[in-house]
Scaffold this motif. Structure first.
Motif, PDB file in Angstrom:
ATOM      1  N   ARG A   4       0.809  -1.222   0.000  1.00 20.00           N
ATOM      2  CA  ARG A   4       0.000   0.000   0.000  1.00 20.00           C
ATOM      3  C   ARG A   4       0.840   1.269   0.000  1.00 20.00           C
ATOM      4  N   HIS A   5       2.173   1.093   0.081  1.00 11.60           N
ATOM      5  CA  HIS A   5       3.051   2.268   0.172  1.00 11.60           C
ATOM      6  C   HIS A   5       4.225   2.115  -0.793  1.00 11.60           C
ATOM      7  N   PRO A   6       3.917   1.975  -2.096  1.00  4.85           N
ATOM      8  CA  PRO A   6       4.996   1.705  -3.059  1.00  4.85           C
ATOM      9  C   PRO A   6       6.059   2.810  -3.074  1.00  4.85           C
ATOM     10  N   GLU A   7       5.644   4.029  -2.789  1.00  6.79           N
ATOM     11  CA  GLU A   7       6.597   5.150  -2.828  1.00  6.79           C
ATOM     12  C   GLU A   7       7.546   5.129  -1.637  1.00  6.79           C
ATOM     13  N   GLN A   8       7.169   4.404  -0.575  1.00  6.64           N
ATOM     14  CA  GLN A   8       8.036   4.309   0.607  1.00  6.64           C
ATOM     15  C   GLN A   8       8.165   2.846   1.031  1.00  6.64           C
ATOM     16  N   ARG A   9       8.322   2.016   0.005  1.00  4.46           N
ATOM     17  CA  ARG A   9       8.285   0.585   0.231  1.00  4.46           C
ATOM     18  C   ARG A   9       9.359   0.104   1.221  1.00  4.46           C
ATOM     19  N   GLU A  10      10.537   0.643   1.073  1.00  6.69           N
ATOM     20  CA  GLU A  10      11.643   0.188   1.919  1.00  6.69           C
ATOM     21  C   GLU A  10      11.353   0.456   3.401  1.00  6.69           C
ATOM     22  N   ALA A  11      10.875   1.664   3.669  1.00  5.38           N
ATOM     23  CA  ALA A  11      10.559   2.016   5.061  1.00  5.38           C
ATOM     24  C   ALA A  11       9.426   1.142   5.587  1.00  5.38           C
ATOM     25  N   ALA A  12       8.430   0.892   4.738  1.00 10.53           N
ATOM     26  CA  ALA A  12       7.285   0.066   5.169  1.00 10.53           C
ATOM     27  C   ALA A  12       7.743  -1.368   5.442  1.00 10.53           C
ATOM     28  N   GLN A  13       8.614  -1.892   4.581  1.00  8.10           N
ATOM     29  CA  GLN A  13       9.087  -3.278   4.780  1.00  8.10           C
ATOM     30  C   GLN A  13       9.889  -3.424   6.064  1.00  8.10           C
ATOM     31  N   SER A  14      10.620  -2.378   6.389  1.00  3.66           N
ATOM     32  CA  SER A  14      11.447  -2.475   7.602  1.00  3.66           C
ATOM     33  C   SER A  14      10.578  -2.588   8.846  1.00  3.66           C
ATOM     34  N   ARG A  15       9.330  -2.187   8.737  1.00  6.96           N
ATOM     35  CA  ARG A  15       8.427  -2.275   9.890  1.00  6.96           C
ATOM     36  C   ARG A  15       7.516  -3.492   9.839  1.00  6.96           C
ATOM     37  N   ARG A  16       7.444  -4.124   8.685  1.00  7.65           N
ATOM     38  CA  ARG A  16       6.492  -5.233   8.508  1.00  7.65           C
ATOM     39  C   ARG A  16       7.127  -6.523   9.013  1.00  7.65           C
ATOM     40  N   HIS A  17       6.601  -7.057  10.112  1.00  3.03           N
ATOM     41  CA  HIS A  17       7.198  -8.276  10.673  1.00  3.03           C
ATOM     42  C   HIS A  17       7.108  -9.402   9.649  1.00  3.03           C
ATOM     43  N   GLY A  18       8.145 -10.253   9.654  1.00  2.00           N
ATOM     44  CA  GLY A  18       8.179 -11.374   8.720  1.00  2.00           C
ATOM     45  C   GLY A  18       8.965 -11.096   7.456  1.00  2.00           C
ATOM     46  N   THR A  19       9.396  -9.866   7.229  1.00  2.00           N
ATOM     47  CA  THR A  19      10.199  -9.583   6.037  1.00  2.00           C
ATOM     48  C   THR A  19      11.687  -9.574   6.409  1.00  2.00           C
ATOM     49  N   PRO A  20      12.579  -9.863   5.431  1.00  2.00           N
ATOM     50  CA  PRO A  20      14.020  -9.804   5.735  1.00  2.00           C
ATOM     51  C   PRO A  20      14.459  -8.395   6.165  1.00  2.00           C
ATOM     52  N   ASP A  21      13.854  -7.368   5.575  1.00  2.00           N
ATOM     53  CA  ASP A  21      14.201  -5.987   5.962  1.00  2.00           C
ATOM     54  C   ASP A  21      13.904  -5.725   7.430  1.00  2.00           C
ATOM     55  N   HIS A  22      12.857  -6.384   7.898  1.00  2.00           N
ATOM     56  CA  HIS A  22      12.455  -6.181   9.293  1.00  2.00           C
ATOM     57  C   HIS A  22      13.347  -6.966  10.260  1.00  2.00           C
ATOM     58  N   ALA A  23      13.848  -8.113   9.792  1.00  2.32           N
ATOM     59  CA  ALA A  23      14.550  -9.043  10.692  1.00  2.32           C
ATOM     60  C   ALA A  23      15.807  -8.439  11.315  1.00  2.32           C
ATOM     61  N   ARG A  24      16.410  -7.452  10.659  1.00  2.00           N
ATOM     62  CA  ARG A  24      17.660  -6.917  11.207  1.00  2.00           C
ATOM     63  C   ARG A  24      17.409  -5.918  12.352  1.00  2.00           C
TER      64      ARG A  24
ATOM     65  N   GLU B 209      19.045  -4.991  35.079  1.00  2.00           N
ATOM     66  CA  GLU B 209      19.390  -5.923  34.000  1.00  2.00           C
ATOM     67  C   GLU B 209      19.313  -5.160  32.681  1.00  2.00           C
ATOM     68  N   PRO B 210      20.425  -4.490  32.294  1.00  2.00           N
ATOM     69  CA  PRO B 210      20.377  -3.645  31.091  1.00  2.00           C
ATOM     70  C   PRO B 210      19.938  -4.410  29.840  1.00  2.00           C
ATOM     71  N   ILE B 211      19.371  -3.676  28.899  1.00  2.00           N
ATOM     72  CA  ILE B 211      18.856  -4.275  27.666  1.00  2.00           C
ATOM     73  C   ILE B 211      20.023  -4.409  26.683  1.00  2.00           C
ATOM     74  N   ARG B 212      20.334  -5.635  26.330  1.00  2.00           N
ATOM     75  CA  ARG B 212      21.477  -5.861  25.438  1.00  2.00           C
ATOM     76  C   ARG B 212      21.097  -5.577  23.991  1.00  2.00           C
ATOM     77  N   VAL B 213      21.897  -4.762  23.330  1.00  2.00           N
ATOM     78  CA  VAL B 213      21.693  -4.522  21.903  1.00  2.00           C
ATOM     79  C   VAL B 213      23.032  -4.622  21.179  1.00  2.00           C
ATOM     80  N   ALA B 214      22.967  -5.109  19.946  1.00  2.00           N
ATOM     81  CA  ALA B 214      24.158  -5.182  19.104  1.00  2.00           C
ATOM     82  C   ALA B 214      24.284  -3.858  18.362  1.00  2.00           C
ATOM     83  N   ARG B 215      25.481  -3.279  18.372  1.00  2.00           N
ATOM     84  CA  ARG B 215      25.599  -1.939  17.783  1.00  2.00           C
ATOM     85  C   ARG B 215      25.475  -1.967  16.264  1.00  2.00           C
ATOM     86  N   SER B 216      25.653  -3.154  15.660  1.00  2.00           N
ATOM     87  CA  SER B 216      25.587  -3.240  14.204  1.00  2.00           C
ATOM     88  C   SER B 216      24.150  -3.240  13.680  1.00  2.00           C
TER      89      SER B 216
END
Ligand code: CU
Length: 351
Positions: free
Chosen positions: A200-220, A254-261
């Protein structure tokens, strides 16, 4: 005996930049626990019994509830949850118990996650002692609003809320029974995350995919649910304890562990009752912010503090790439809230 607001205030000094990482962590733990002897820490000595609570701070932070999915007669995706409200005592700081009303026995309730355009069905059972509702912050018909006359559920009764998932964003749900402030403050609230549908957001597809769970863009992405709340333990309409996700100082102990990459995304929601605003302040870094999460471009760029009124929410996106590993504090910049429990750390790793 419940502490009064003043009695509960504990000094929580900033950490020395010269300290080593390990020493910082030890200092943080000591200061939270009040063991360093210099700050009069009189709030969280000891441990909360998470097993008895039935949830851990890590689960509250990271567990999304995707419900059950199916396909409707019209071919549309359907997503369903069953949620039960119960009366339940929870431990919100070591030795401090709060008689909560809780969706599925958790405060906050389950973090419901879905995708824009789906048909949502929430089967709500009221197993508590008072009439309750689920009021969604979303676009929906009046008869599904979760207020008196539209889904108010008496004890022992049930109701199914059926709505379309829109708009995409970071939302919330809460009980809307009266008196409203008591029903919310008792713990009946949770996150409702509607992922954008990239189609539904072809003009901002990359940003939308990064938020859509289940996509490789989102997994990182390293994603977290953070609900800012407070607890009035002596029922004088003032909070004695503040927290991010209910347990005072949980993510300082118990601090929240995050990877800087990998980038960090936070679904940030304020449900704090009795105080007009809450806030999120990050040390040593700046971030982008999407108010209500309803846009795919940031509504604020390069900030280190945002404030939210009750019911306001948004998405915080942080990059630690290039940062030194270490403990990065974040907290409410209402200093009193920070000293009464809303104090946390990210532990940024080298990876
Ligand atoms: Cu209620």
């Amino acid at each position: 005996m419940p502490a009064t607001r003043r009695e509960a205030i504990a000094a929580f000094a900033g950490l020395s930049g010269a300290a080593t990482f390990a020493a910082q962590r030890a200092m943080a733990a000591a200061q939270v626990a009040g063991h360093d002897g210099s700050h009069g820490g009189n709030t969280v000595v000891g441990e909360v019994d998470h097993a008895t609570n039935g949830f851990t701070p890590y689960q509250l932070l990271t567990q999304f509830d995707y419900g059950e999915t199916s396909t409707g007669a019209d071919g549309r995706p359907v997503r369903e949850w069953t949620i039960t409200a119960v009366d339940k005592e929870i431990e919100i700081a070591p030795g401090v118990f709060f008689p909560a009303w809780a969706y599925d026995g958790r405060v906050p309730g389950p973090a419901l996650r879905c995708v824009e355009g789906e048909r949502l069905r929430i089967h709500f059972n009221n197993g508590g002692s008072h009439p309750h509702t689920i009021h969604l912050h979303s676009i929906h018909p009046a008869r599904m609003d979760g207020i008196a006359g539209a889904g108010l559920v008496a004890p022992g009764e049930s109701f199914t809320y059926e709505v379309d998932a829109k708009p995409f964003g970071c939302h919330l749900y809460h009980c809307h029974s009266l008196p409203l402030k008591r029903h919310i403050h008792k713990g009946l609230y949770g996150a409702l995350i509607i992922d954008p549908d990239p189609d539904r957001h072809p003009e901002q597809r990359e940003a939308a995919q990064s938020r859509r769970h289940g996509t490789p863009d989102h997994a990182r992405w390293q994603e977290f649910i953070m609900v800012m709340n407070g607890f009035d333990t002596n029922f004088d309409d003032e909070n004695e304890f503040y927290a991010m996700n209910s347990i005072a100082f949980a993510y300082a102990q118990e601090p929240i562990r995050v990877a800087r990459s990998q980038p960090v995304r936070i679904y940030l929601i304020n449900v704090t009752e009795f105080d007009p605003v809450n806030s999120f302040h990050l040390h040593g870094n700046f971030y982008d912010y999407y108010d209500h999460g309803t846009t795919l471009t940031p509504t604020l760029r390069m900030v280190d503090t945002v404030m939210q009124c009750q019911g306001q929410r948004g998405i915080v996106e942080i990059s630690f790439s290039g940062h030194e590993p270490g403990l990065y504090m974040f907290h409410a910049h209402q200093s009193e809230f920070a000293e009464l429990g809303w104090m946390s750390f990210f532990e940024v790793s080298e990876l």
